[in-house]
Design an enzyme around this catalytic site. Sequence first.
Site, PDB file in Angstrom:
ATOM      1  N   GLU A 236     -40.529  25.159   6.225  1.00 32.18           N
ATOM      2  CA  GLU A 236     -40.954  24.750   7.876  1.00 32.18           C
ATOM      3  C   GLU A 236     -41.678  25.956   8.339  1.00 32.18           C
ATOM      4  OE1 GLU A 236     -37.233  22.751   9.763  1.00 32.18           O
ATOM      5  OE2 GLU A 236     -36.251  23.666   8.240  1.00 32.18           O
TER       6      GLU A 236
ATOM      7  N   GLU B  54     -36.958  32.718   6.729  1.00 26.62           N
ATOM      8  CA  GLU B  54     -36.733  31.349   7.587  1.00 26.62           C
ATOM      9  C   GLU B  54     -37.618  30.233   7.200  1.00 26.62           C
ATOM     10  OE1 GLU B  54     -34.222  30.628   9.937  1.00 26.62           O
ATOM     11  OE2 GLU B  54     -33.352  32.453   8.968  1.00 26.62           O
TER      12      GLU B  54
ATOM     13  N   LYS C 232     -41.063  27.910  11.924  1.00 31.28           N
ATOM     14  CA  LYS C 232     -39.789  28.419  12.259  1.00 31.28           C
ATOM     15  C   LYS C 232     -39.990  29.668  12.821  1.00 31.28           C
ATOM     16  CE  LYS C 232     -35.818  27.449  10.685  1.00 31.28           C
ATOM     17  NZ  LYS C 232     -34.758  27.230   9.560  1.00 31.28           N
TER      18      LYS C 232
ATOM     19  N   GLU D  75     -24.379  23.637   5.561  1.00 28.56           N
ATOM     20  CA  GLU D  75     -25.963  24.308   5.136  1.00 28.56           C
ATOM     21  C   GLU D  75     -25.378  25.344   4.092  1.00 28.56           C
ATOM     22  OE1 GLU D  75     -27.871  26.288   8.149  1.00 28.56           O
ATOM     23  OE2 GLU D  75     -28.203  24.646   9.613  1.00 28.56           O
TER      24      GLU D  75
END
Length: 432
Positions: A316, A325, A319, A262
Site C-alpha cells: 500500500e 508499512e 500508507k 493481522e
Amino acid sequence: MTERRQVLLVLLGVLQLLRLPFAAPQSFIGINYGDVADNLPPPSSTARLIRSTTISKVRLYGTDPAVVSAFAGTGISLLLGATNGDIPNLASSPAAAAAWVAAHIPSTSPAVSTVSVGNEVLFADDASLAAQLVPAMQNLHDALPPNSSVKVSTVHAMDVLASSDPPSSGAFKPELSAALDPLLAFLSKTGSPFLINPYPYFAYLSDPRAETLAFCLFQPNAGRPDAGSGLTYTNMFDAMVDAVRAALDAKGYKDVDIVVAETGWPHKGDPDEAGATVENAGAFVSGLVSHLRSLAGTPRAPGKSVDTYIFAVYDEDLKPGKGSERYFGLFQTSLTETYPTGLLRNGTAGLGPAMAPSLAPTSVPPPPPALPTPQGTPAQSGSAAVAGPSGLCSPGTAGAKCSRHNAAESSRTFSVPTIIAGFLFTALQMLI
C-alpha cells in the site's frame, strides 16, 4: 476380491486426504485487503486472485460496496469493518446500527462472518471512543436478524497486555479494565472472538539477533521454555497467541476464542528496519501457513489452528510511517506472488506473468533458552485509513512441536504430495 476392494478404498481415501490441504480453501487462513494505495487492481481482479489460492476469508477495513460485491458468489467470507468514526453514532442510536446492518451486510452473498467495530480503539487518539465501544457493539448485535451467524467484535493491538513474557504470565493492562471487562463479557455472551494483531516482526525489530530471527521465522531452534507452564515454544507466533490466551483465562474467559486479525512480515523497509527482506517475509509466511495447516495449534491450546488473517494482499504505497508499512503485500498489483507462500492452489501459478524464482531465507543458528523482552511501538493510530501492522509485540517464551519450514522447503510443499499421489495412483491402476 474383497481384499482388493478394501485396498482400493484405503488408497482412494488417502488420495482425498492428500488433495484437501493443498487444493481446497482452508477455513483457518484469511488475508487482509487494505486499499491505502493509488495503484490497485479492480476488486473483481483481486477476488479472482484470492480464489486462485487456498485462502477462505478476507478482512476488509470498511464496507466499500464495490469491494463487497466483488466477492459475491466466490465462497469467500468477509470480516467487515465499521470505522472508528462510526462508533459514536452506532453507540448512541439503535436505529443507526439497524441502518448500518441493512446497508452493509448482504442478506445472501457474500457471507459475512464478523463485523469489527473499529480498529485498535482502546489506543485511538479519541479517548472517548473506549467507553462507547461496547454500546456500539451491542447495538449492532441487536440489529442483526434473528439467529444470525454474524459475530460482532473489535480488533486489539498487542499492547492491551501488561505482560507477555513468558506467555503463561500474559495479563491485560489494569488501566484498561473499565473498557475490557464489559467487552469480554459481551464476547462471552454472544460467542464472539477476541481479535488480536500479533506481529513477530516487531519483536525481532526490537531485538535483531540471529537467534531471535529463527524463533520468529518458524526456523529450527532449540525452543524456549516457559517455567510457569512447563511448556516449550518453538516460534514467536505461538508465544504471542498464548500470552493472549493466558490473559483471557486469567480473566475467567476460557470460552472466548482468539482470532488473529493481522499478522505478517514486510519484504522491504527503511535502512534501519532490520529483517525487512523478501527472504524473511517468504520464510515467515510459508512457515506460518505450514504451521496452521499442521493443525498443531499452540502449546497452550494444542490440536486446533487459530483462525489467522495474513497482512496483506498488496503493498500500500500511500500508507504513512516507516517504509515497511508500505511493503507487506503477498501479491504485486500485477497479480503475481511477491514471494512463494504455499497458498496457491494445485496447478496454478498466479494470474499474472511468470513469478520470480524462489528465494531462500537467511540461515540462522538456534536460539538460546533465554528470552529477550523487546518493546515494539504501535505503527497505527487505529483509524481505518491506516489500518495495518501495529502493537506492542513483546516476545514470549514457550513450546510444542510446530512446523519449521523455510522458504525453500515451502516451495516444495506441493511437489511431495504430488509424487505420493502419483505413486498411489499407479498402485490403483495395478489393482484395477
